[in-house]
Write a protein that holds these residues in place. Structure first.
Motif, mmCIF file in Angstrom:
data_model
loop_
_atom_site.group_PDB
_atom_site.id
_atom_site.type_symbol
_atom_site.label_atom_id
_atom_site.label_comp_id
_atom_site.label_asym_id
_atom_site.label_seq_id
_atom_site.Cartn_x
_atom_site.Cartn_y
_atom_site.Cartn_z
ATOM 1 N N ASP A 59 -44.060 -2.937 4.514
ATOM 2 C CA ASP A 59 -42.953 -2.575 5.394
ATOM 3 C C ASP A 59 -43.142 -1.136 5.866
ATOM 4 O O ASP A 59 -42.956 -0.187 5.106
ATOM 5 C CB ASP A 59 -41.637 -2.735 4.625
ATOM 6 C CG ASP A 59 -40.424 -2.354 5.460
ATOM 7 O OD1 ASP A 59 -40.589 -2.042 6.657
ATOM 8 O OD2 ASP A 59 -39.312 -2.363 4.903
ATOM 9 N N LEU A 60 -43.509 -0.963 7.136
ATOM 10 C CA LEU A 60 -43.744 0.383 7.675
ATOM 11 C C LEU A 60 -42.461 1.215 7.716
ATOM 12 O O LEU A 60 -42.494 2.421 7.471
ATOM 13 C CB LEU A 60 -44.352 0.286 9.069
ATOM 14 C CG LEU A 60 -45.839 -0.081 9.115
ATOM 15 C CD1 LEU A 60 -46.254 -0.442 10.522
ATOM 16 C CD2 LEU A 60 -46.688 1.062 8.592
ATOM 17 N N LYS A 61 -41.334 0.587 7.999
ATOM 18 C CA LYS A 61 -40.076 1.330 7.971
ATOM 19 C C LYS A 61 -39.756 1.778 6.556
ATOM 20 O O LYS A 61 -39.269 2.890 6.335
ATOM 21 C CB LYS A 61 -38.946 0.475 8.540
ATOM 22 C CG LYS A 61 -38.990 0.332 10.052
ATOM 23 C CD LYS A 61 -37.749 -0.367 10.574
ATOM 24 C CE LYS A 61 -37.769 -0.446 12.097
ATOM 25 N NZ LYS A 61 -36.561 -1.127 12.623
ATOM 26 N N GLY A 62 -40.066 0.907 5.592
ATOM 27 C CA GLY A 62 -39.848 1.278 4.205
ATOM 28 C C GLY A 62 -40.708 2.445 3.772
ATOM 29 O O GLY A 62 -40.361 3.183 2.840
ATOM 30 N N ALA A 63 -41.840 2.616 4.459
ATOM 31 C CA ALA A 63 -42.733 3.735 4.173
ATOM 32 C C ALA A 63 -42.301 5.006 4.892
ATOM 33 O O ALA A 63 -42.921 6.059 4.725
ATOM 34 C CB ALA A 63 -44.158 3.383 4.564
ATOM 35 N N VAL A 90 -41.195 5.770 11.912
ATOM 36 C CA VAL A 90 -40.262 5.434 12.992
ATOM 37 C C VAL A 90 -40.993 4.769 14.154
ATOM 38 O O VAL A 90 -40.590 3.713 14.634
ATOM 39 C CB VAL A 90 -39.539 6.714 13.480
ATOM 40 C CG1 VAL A 90 -38.623 6.389 14.658
ATOM 41 C CG2 VAL A 90 -38.748 7.340 12.344
ATOM 42 N N ASP A 91 -42.069 5.393 14.612
ATOM 43 C CA ASP A 91 -42.849 4.857 15.733
ATOM 44 C C ASP A 91 -44.327 4.932 15.353
ATOM 45 O O ASP A 91 -45.075 5.764 15.872
ATOM 46 C CB ASP A 91 -42.566 5.670 16.998
ATOM 47 C CG ASP A 91 -43.224 5.093 18.240
ATOM 48 O OD1 ASP A 91 -43.653 3.918 18.195
ATOM 49 O OD2 ASP A 91 -43.338 5.825 19.251
ATOM 50 N N PRO A 92 -44.764 4.079 14.425
ATOM 51 C CA PRO A 92 -46.102 4.241 13.844
ATOM 52 C C PRO A 92 -47.231 3.672 14.692
ATOM 53 O O PRO A 92 -47.053 2.710 15.439
ATOM 54 C CB PRO A 92 -45.994 3.466 12.531
ATOM 55 C CG PRO A 92 -44.998 2.388 12.829
ATOM 56 C CD PRO A 92 -44.004 3.011 13.782
ATOM 57 N N MET A 141 -49.783 6.746 11.286
ATOM 58 C CA MET A 141 -49.304 8.070 11.707
ATOM 59 C C MET A 141 -48.203 7.833 12.724
ATOM 60 O O MET A 141 -48.110 6.758 13.327
ATOM 61 C CB MET A 141 -50.440 8.868 12.344
ATOM 62 C CG MET A 141 -50.865 8.324 13.696
ATOM 63 S SD MET A 141 -52.371 9.061 14.322
ATOM 64 C CE MET A 141 -53.591 8.068 13.484
ATOM 65 N N GLU A 142 -47.357 8.819 12.914
ATOM 66 C CA GLU A 142 -46.387 8.722 13.994
ATOM 67 C C GLU A 142 -47.118 8.894 15.331
ATOM 68 O O GLU A 142 -48.084 9.650 15.437
ATOM 69 C CB GLU A 142 -45.311 9.789 13.846
ATOM 70 C CG GLU A 142 -44.409 9.609 12.634
ATOM 71 C CD GLU A 142 -43.508 8.382 12.717
ATOM 72 O OE1 GLU A 142 -43.482 7.716 13.785
ATOM 73 O OE2 GLU A 142 -42.835 8.094 11.710
ATOM 74 N N ARG A 143 -46.672 8.146 16.312
ATOM 75 C CA ARG A 143 -47.299 8.210 17.630
ATOM 76 C C ARG A 143 -47.347 9.657 18.132
ATOM 77 O O ARG A 143 -46.367 10.405 18.025
ATOM 78 C CB ARG A 143 -46.511 7.336 18.607
ATOM 79 C CG ARG A 143 -47.226 7.081 19.935
ATOM 80 C CD ARG A 143 -46.416 6.124 20.797
ATOM 81 N NE ARG A 143 -46.115 4.891 20.100
ATOM 82 C CZ ARG A 143 -46.933 3.843 20.020
ATOM 83 N NH1 ARG A 143 -48.126 3.924 20.605
ATOM 84 N NH2 ARG A 143 -46.585 2.760 19.369
#
Length: 347
Positions: free
Chosen positions: A50-54, A57-59, A165-167
Motif C-alpha cells: 500500500d503506497l498510501k500506507g507508506a 501522496v503522488d508516487p 519517490m514523490e513526483r
C-alpha cells in the motif's frame, strides 16, 4: 484410480514438502523486514503493498533487478553463503537510490538442483538482513528446485526491488559544471568483476582456504565481503538538499558509471590521489599485471558510490555522511566535456 504405485514429483527430484518447510523457516526473517505499506506475509500468489500506507501522496515507482555474478561461485565453493544475500539486495537497492527512490520491497529468486534446507535458509536470512538494513520489506520470492539444470551443490540468485519517490523528486537533476564529486568508500570488491578475480586467484596459485595476502582470514572469506549498503545514508543526504546525482559504481567502474548520471556535454575530473587504493585491489592489480585503466574500468577501486553535489553544500553533506558512518573522499568536480578524466595515480 488404482493402488498401483506410480512415479511422483519427488521421484523426479523435486521435494514440494521441503519447499513448504523452507517458506515456514524464513517467515520470521521476512517478518523482521516489515515496514509501513506491507499488507500481507509470505505465502500468497502475489504480494500486496500500500503506497498510501507508506506515506506517499503522488508516487512514481522505480524498479531494479540484478544478481551477484560469479561471486556466487566462491560462495558455493567455500560454503560461505551467509552474506551473499546481502550482496543481492545491495546490487538492487543501491541502484534505486541513484534515481532518488526509497526502496520499499524486495523479491528474490533462488534456483537449485536439489534443495538443501539449511543452506537455503542461510541464504535467505542474508537477503532478509540486507532488506532490514535498507528499510526494505522482503515480501515474496520464488524457490525453484530444478534437477538436471544445476550441478550438485550449485544454485543461482536473482533479485527484484521496487522503490518510490514523490513526483518531481527524480534524480539526476540540476547537475552543473563545478559540482563537487563525493566518493563513498566501498567494502572491497562488492559484486562485480569476479570472473577476473577468480582468474587472478587461479594465476596466484592460492586456494580459497589459504590466508589472504591482503587481509586477515582466508582468501575466500576476504573476497566474499558483502557489498556495502548505501541506502539510508544516501537518502539522508538527498533529503538534506544539494545532491544533484548519485552513481552506484558497479561493473564498468568509475570510468563508465559516473558518465551515466551526467548531462550531455558534461564530464568529470577525478584526482586519483584523493583516496588510497584498498589492499585487495592493489593485490589484484599486481598479481594480474593489470594496467590502471583496466582496474578503473573493471572494479570500484575503493569507491562504491559517488554523489555530485552543489559546491556550497559539499562540506555539510560530507559531515552528514561521515556522521552516518561513511568514509567520504572529495574526488573532483563535474566539468565541461565528455567522459571521465583522471589526474594523479592509484598504482
Amino acid at each position: 484410480m488404482t493402488n498401483k504405485k506410480g512415479l511422483t514429483y519427488a521421484d523426479a527430484g523435486v521435494d514440494i514438502d521441503a519447499g513448504n518447510t523452507l517458506v515456514d523457516r524464513i517467515k520470521p526473517a521476512a517478518k523482521r523486514t516489515a515496514r509501513p505499506g506491507v499488507m500481507a506475509g509470505l505465502g500468497g500468489f502475489g504480494a500486496l503493498f500500500d503506497l498510501k500506507g507508506a506515506g506517499y501522496v503522488d508516487p512514481v515507482l522505480v524498479a531494479a533487478t540484478d544478481g551477484v555474478g560469479t561471486k556466487l561461485r566462491i560462495a558455493i565453493d567455500t560454503g560461505n553463503v551467509d552474506t551473499i544475500g546481502i550482496d543481492l539486495v545491495a546490487m538492487c537497492v543501491n541502484d534505486l537510490v541513484c534515481q532518488g527512490a526509497e526502496p520499499l520491497f524486495f523479491l528474490d529468486y533462488f534456483a537449485t538442483g536439489k534443495l538443501d534446507l539449511d543452506e537455503a535458509t542461510r541464504i535467505i536470512e542474508g537477503i532478509a538482513a540486507g532488506c532490514a538494513a535498507s528499510g526494505c520489506a522482503l515480501i515474496g520470492g520464488e524457490t525453484a528446485e530444478m534437477p538436471g539444470m544445476y550441478h550438485a551443490g550449485d544454485f543461482d540468485l536473482a533479485g527484484f526491488a521496487v522503490g518510490a519517490m514523490e513526483r518531481g523528486a527524480e534524480l539526476p537533476a540540476g547537475v552543473r559544471e563545478g559540482d563537487v564529486l563525493l566518493g563513498l568508500a566501498s567494502d572491497g570488491v562488492h559484486s562485480n568483476g569476479y570472473s577476473l578475480v577468480r582468474r587472478i586467484v587461479e594465476v596466484s596459485g592460492l586456494a580459497w582456504a589459504d590466508d589472504a595476502p591482503f587481509a586477515d582470514g582466508s582468501l575466500g572469506a576476504a573476497l566474499l565481503a558483502p557489498t556495502r549498503l548505501y541506502v539510508t545514508q544516501a537518502l539522508a543526504a538527498v533529503r538534506a538538499g544539494g545532491v544533484h546525482a548519485l552513481a552506484h559504481i558497479t561493473g564498468g567502474g568509475l570510468t563508465e558509471n559516473l558518465p551515466r548520471v551526467l548531462p550531455e556535454g558534461m564530464g568529470a575530473q577525478i584526482d586519483l590521489g584523493a583516496w588510497e587504493l584498498p589492499a585487495v585491489f592493489r593485490w589484484l592489480a599486481e598479481t594480474g599485471g593489470m594496467a590502471e585503466a583496466e582496474l578503473l574500468k573493471t572494479f570500484n577501486a575503493g569507491i562504491g558510490m559517488v554523489l555530485a553535489v552543489d559546491a556550497a553544500e559539499a562540506a555539510a553533506l560530507t559531515t552528514l555522511l561521515t556522521d552516518a558512518g561513511e568514509t567520504v573522499h572529495q574526488l573532483g568536480k563535474v566539468s565541461a566535456g565528455e567522459g571521465v578524466s583522471y589526474t594523479g595515480a592509484l598504482l
